[in-house]
Enzyme design. Structure first.
Site, mmCIF file in Angstrom:
data_model
loop_
_atom_site.group_PDB
_atom_site.id
_atom_site.type_symbol
_atom_site.label_atom_id
_atom_site.label_comp_id
_atom_site.label_asym_id
_atom_site.label_seq_id
_atom_site.Cartn_x
_atom_site.Cartn_y
_atom_site.Cartn_z
ATOM 1 N N LYS A 198 0.789 -1.212 -0.208
ATOM 2 C CA LYS A 198 0.268 0.480 0.172
ATOM 3 C C LYS A 198 0.889 0.945 -0.033
ATOM 4 O O LYS A 198 0.489 2.274 -1.238
ATOM 5 C CB LYS A 198 -0.844 0.061 1.385
ATOM 6 C CG LYS A 198 -1.729 1.280 1.735
ATOM 7 C CD LYS A 198 -2.668 1.093 2.582
ATOM 8 C CE LYS A 198 -2.097 1.443 3.996
ATOM 9 N NZ LYS A 198 -1.828 2.788 5.030
ATOM 10 N N ASN A 199 2.035 1.124 0.719
ATOM 11 C CA ASN A 199 2.477 2.098 0.837
ATOM 12 C C ASN A 199 3.382 2.735 -0.246
ATOM 13 O O ASN A 199 4.531 3.744 -0.025
ATOM 14 C CB ASN A 199 3.068 2.377 2.328
ATOM 15 C CG ASN A 199 2.338 3.202 3.220
ATOM 16 O OD1 ASN A 199 0.811 2.701 3.460
ATOM 17 N ND2 ASN A 199 2.597 2.873 4.751
ATOM 18 N N CYS A 229 -5.113 12.812 12.584
ATOM 19 C CA CYS A 229 -6.085 11.307 12.358
ATOM 20 C C CYS A 229 -6.148 10.596 13.914
ATOM 21 O O CYS A 229 -5.588 11.298 14.499
ATOM 22 C CB CYS A 229 -5.346 10.393 10.965
ATOM 23 S SG CYS A 229 -4.032 9.706 11.590
ATOM 24 N N ARG A 239 0.007 14.485 13.047
ATOM 25 C CA ARG A 239 0.540 14.293 11.602
ATOM 26 C C ARG A 239 0.119 15.734 10.981
ATOM 27 O O ARG A 239 -0.632 15.971 9.921
ATOM 28 C CB ARG A 239 -0.107 13.552 10.611
ATOM 29 C CG ARG A 239 -0.484 12.131 11.967
ATOM 30 C CD ARG A 239 -0.670 10.902 11.366
ATOM 31 N NE ARG A 239 -0.148 9.969 10.008
ATOM 32 C CZ ARG A 239 -0.394 8.966 9.364
ATOM 33 N NH1 ARG A 239 -1.738 8.472 9.708
ATOM 34 N NH2 ARG A 239 0.449 8.927 8.670
ATOM 35 N N ASP A 260 4.330 0.388 11.697
ATOM 36 C CA ASP A 260 2.617 0.322 11.633
ATOM 37 C C ASP A 260 2.792 -1.876 11.997
ATOM 38 O O ASP A 260 2.103 -1.869 11.440
ATOM 39 C CB ASP A 260 3.222 -0.191 10.248
ATOM 40 C CG ASP A 260 3.365 1.481 9.643
ATOM 41 O OD1 ASP A 260 2.464 1.966 10.071
ATOM 42 O OD2 ASP A 260 3.419 1.928 8.491
ATOM 43 N N ARG A 295 -8.853 -0.112 4.407
ATOM 44 C CA ARG A 295 -7.714 0.493 3.354
ATOM 45 C C ARG A 295 -6.316 0.167 3.522
ATOM 46 O O ARG A 295 -5.940 0.506 2.361
ATOM 47 C CB ARG A 295 -8.162 1.355 4.863
ATOM 48 C CG ARG A 295 -9.097 2.553 4.698
ATOM 49 C CD ARG A 295 -8.918 3.762 5.517
ATOM 50 N NE ARG A 295 -7.586 4.843 5.303
ATOM 51 C CZ ARG A 295 -7.441 5.812 5.734
ATOM 52 N NH1 ARG A 295 -8.243 5.841 6.985
ATOM 53 N NH2 ARG A 295 -6.090 6.724 5.081
HETATM 54 N N1 EPU Z 1 5.959 14.704 10.779
HETATM 55 C C1 EPU Z 1 6.102 16.076 10.691
HETATM 56 N N2 EPU Z 1 5.950 16.474 10.439
HETATM 57 C C2 EPU Z 1 5.973 17.262 8.564
HETATM 58 C C3 EPU Z 1 5.524 15.188 8.739
HETATM 59 C C4 EPU Z 1 5.999 14.006 9.658
HETATM 60 O O1 EPU Z 1 6.004 16.225 12.377
HETATM 61 O O2 EPU Z 1 5.837 17.483 7.974
HETATM 62 C C5 EPU Z 1 5.294 14.033 11.963
HETATM 63 C C6 EPU Z 1 4.865 12.913 12.453
HETATM 64 O O3 EPU Z 1 3.226 13.664 12.952
HETATM 65 C C7 EPU Z 1 4.518 11.523 12.961
HETATM 66 C C8 EPU Z 1 6.336 11.819 12.911
HETATM 67 O O4 EPU Z 1 6.411 12.797 11.791
HETATM 68 O O5 EPU Z 1 5.387 11.847 14.142
HETATM 69 C C9 EPU Z 1 6.655 10.405 11.389
HETATM 70 O O6 EPU Z 1 5.499 11.044 10.303
HETATM 71 P P1 EPU Z 1 5.782 10.511 8.820
HETATM 72 O O7 EPU Z 1 5.858 12.086 7.992
HETATM 73 O O8 EPU Z 1 6.793 9.479 8.376
HETATM 74 O O9 EPU Z 1 4.332 9.953 8.724
HETATM 75 P P2 EPU Z 1 3.578 9.737 7.185
HETATM 76 O O10 EPU Z 1 4.552 9.654 5.742
HETATM 77 O O11 EPU Z 1 2.395 10.214 7.199
HETATM 78 C C10 EPU Z 1 3.748 6.893 6.844
HETATM 79 C C11 EPU Z 1 2.398 5.721 7.049
HETATM 80 C C12 EPU Z 1 2.547 5.799 8.026
HETATM 81 C C13 EPU Z 1 2.911 4.903 8.318
HETATM 82 C C14 EPU Z 1 4.355 6.014 8.904
HETATM 83 C C15 EPU Z 1 5.460 6.080 9.788
HETATM 84 C C16 EPU Z 1 2.395 6.229 4.074
HETATM 85 C C17 EPU Z 1 1.361 6.310 3.242
HETATM 86 N N3 EPU Z 1 2.117 6.681 5.089
HETATM 87 O O12 EPU Z 1 2.872 8.283 7.140
HETATM 88 O O13 EPU Z 1 1.338 4.591 7.671
HETATM 89 O O14 EPU Z 1 2.822 4.738 9.894
HETATM 90 O O15 EPU Z 1 4.837 6.550 7.518
HETATM 91 O O16 EPU Z 1 5.961 4.914 9.227
HETATM 92 O O17 EPU Z 1 3.219 5.396 3.414
HETATM 93 C C18 EPU Z 1 0.128 2.931 7.835
HETATM 94 O O18 EPU Z 1 -0.238 2.437 6.740
HETATM 95 O O19 EPU Z 1 -1.287 2.205 8.857
HETATM 96 C C19 EPU Z 1 0.400 3.829 8.462
HETATM 97 C C20 EPU Z 1 -0.056 4.862 9.079
#
Ligand code: EPU
Length: 424
Positions: A22-23, A122, A127, A310, A402
């Site tokens: 998915k990701n 969420c 996030r 995850d 999802r």
């Molecule tokens: N964060 C910030 N500012 C930003 C971006 C992130 O403060 O601009 C913080 C977030 O709030 C969080 C941390 O940094 O505390 C890490 O977040 P990250 O941005 O890495 O998460 P993401 O990119 O939104 C992806 C996966 C998630 C997975 C996380 C961590 C996708 C579509 N989603 O989310 O997947 O948990 O990386 O590995 O790639 C899931 O599949 O169940 C899922 C939630």
């Protein structure tokens, strides 16, 4: 609304397989926006989130179709000439899936303008997307936040050095997709090293981009003027693989998960071994053979190659059945223990204090009606149900849909007593 009913039914045995990731699929589908023409992606999982991303692309003017029958995991996307793309991702879609924000980078890079609804928080945390915006600004985009939308504009982005303040997976992906069409060289420092980032870079390079270093914490991008469409098969889902391995572990079973990549799951495999499971590579898959009872183990989630957040909820379900006490520390998201209350309703002995959960194993799980709150939490409840005495009904399984392609069918194939029902 659907619910999943599980009855503890002894060890799972046999062979199953992991679907496409998915990701990886979500950013890759968004990356199609970078090149006009017909793209074809294979091994695209049939998931609600993938469907939402295709709807987002549709709203932007890019038609797509999923083939049928044996080719049902093939998705074709038609990206029209720039004038035919409306660079706006509306609130209605973004609110259903925050990963919709992944169209921001490609839109501003290729179309000079993007208007994307700001994703809200969420269930698992606030996030924010400040790091995505910081990266795009560094590349020369003008960013405005108005009426709940991010507006980004740039005639042509210019290469720059971007050092993220924290490691962000989709932030790295968004900036990477923007940088491939920027003029000159971009360095992305403190980049996410997840296999999905590496996979996105692989696809972009196939389109004609010049990226090196993906999978390490510094990614170098030499901008090009244009990209061309691709045909690409997406890597397997490491989190789905891990979830299926835990299904074997929690039931004391012996299962081979095919289409799995052990290198993407090293931290999880290491922890499963520490619990007493035997985990081996076999052909194109991973086999897990569980002891009658697993041992407690401590877990701390970290960015890749650390233990993935995850997989935290699924391991917690397993550790409720372990001999001894485990300490689980969640370092990535501030609110990712919502499965705890539901696991407790099934008899688990878990206490939390901030980012730490203490799991006293061996209390014995008993079936109960429970409620899914997010994707991985729902998976952990299904896993707990596989081990519990009696019947567990997991409501709100749209969360599960999802990110898992027909999880209950795969589990059934391994001998689990699990079925989907319609709830009012
Ligand atoms: N964060 C910030 N500012 C930003 C971006 C992130 O403060 O601009 C913080 C977030 O709030 C969080 C941390 O940094 O505390 C890490 O977040 P990250 O941005 O890495 O998460 P993401 O990119 O939104 C992806 C996966 C998630 C997975 C996380 C961590 C996708 C579509 N989603 O989310 O997947 O948990 O990386 O590995 O790639 C899931 O599949 O169940 C899922 C939630």
């Amino acid at each position: 609304m659907d619910a999943i009913v599980v009855k503890g039914n002894g060890p799972l045995e046999g062979e199953t397989y992991a679907s496409g990731a998915k990701n990886a699929a979500l950013p890759i589908l968004a990356s199609a926006l970078l090149a006009q023409g017909e793209h074809q992606f294979r091994n695209v999982p049939g998931l609600a989130d993938v469907h939402t991303m295709l709807q987002v692309l549709g709203a932007l003017g890019c038609d797509s179709q999923r083939l049928s029958g044996k080719s049902k995991n093939v998705v074709q996307i038609h990206v029209p000439a720039p004038g035919k793309v409306l660079p706006e991702a509306p609130y209605d879609l973004v609110k259903t899936m925050r990963a919709s924000v992944l169209v921001l980078g490609p839109l501003v890079a290729r179309y000079g303008r993007a208007r994307v609804s700001m994703p809200g928080g969420c269930a698992i945390g606030a996030r924010p997307i400040d790091q995505h915006l910081k990266g795009l600004k560094a590349l020369g985009a003008e960013i405005e936040l108005t009426e709940g939308y991010v507006e980004a504009r740039a005639k042509r982005l210019k290469g720059a050095t971007i050092t993220f303040d924290l490691v962000t997976v989709t932030g790295t992906e968004n900036v990477l997709m923007a940088a491939v069409l920027a003029k000159g060289r971009t360095l992305i420092e403190n980049a996410a090293k997840e296999p999905e980032v590496e996979e996105l870079a692989r696809v972009l390079n196939k389109m004609g981009a010049r990226i090196s270093g993906a999978g390490s914490d510094v990614i170098t991008v030499d901008g090009v003027d244009a990209l061309h469409p691709v045909d690409h098969a997406i890597i397997s889902d490491r989190i789905e693989t891990g979830t299926l391995l835990v299904a074997a572990a929690i039931t004391g079973g012996n299962v081979l998960v095919r289409h799995a990549v052990p290198e993407h799951l090293e931290a999880v495999i290491q922890k499963l071994r520490q619990t007493g499971c035997t985990v081996t590579s076999e052909g194109d898959g991973i086999r897990l053979k569980a002891p009658a009872r697993v041992q407690a183990v401590d877990i701390k989630t970290h960015e890749h190659p650390g233990f993935p957040t995850d997989m935290q909820a699924q391991l917690m379900a397993l550790l409720t059945t372990a001999q001894g006490t485990s300490v689980i520390t969640e370092n990535i998201f501030e609110n990712r223990f919502m499965h705890v209350a539901e696991l407790r309703r099934m008899g688990a002995d878990i206490t939390t204090d901030g980012h730490t959960a203490v799991v006293r194993g061996g209390a014995g799980l008993s079936g109960a009606p429970v409620m899914a709150t997010d994707l991985r939490a729902s998976a952990s409840l299904v896993l707990a149900g596989l081990r519990a005495e009696g019947k567990t009904t997991v409501s709100r399984v749209y969360h599960l849909d999802r990110g898992y392609e027909q999880l209950e069918k795969k589990l059934k194939g391994l001998g689990a007593n699990v079925r989907r029902i319609k709830e009012r």
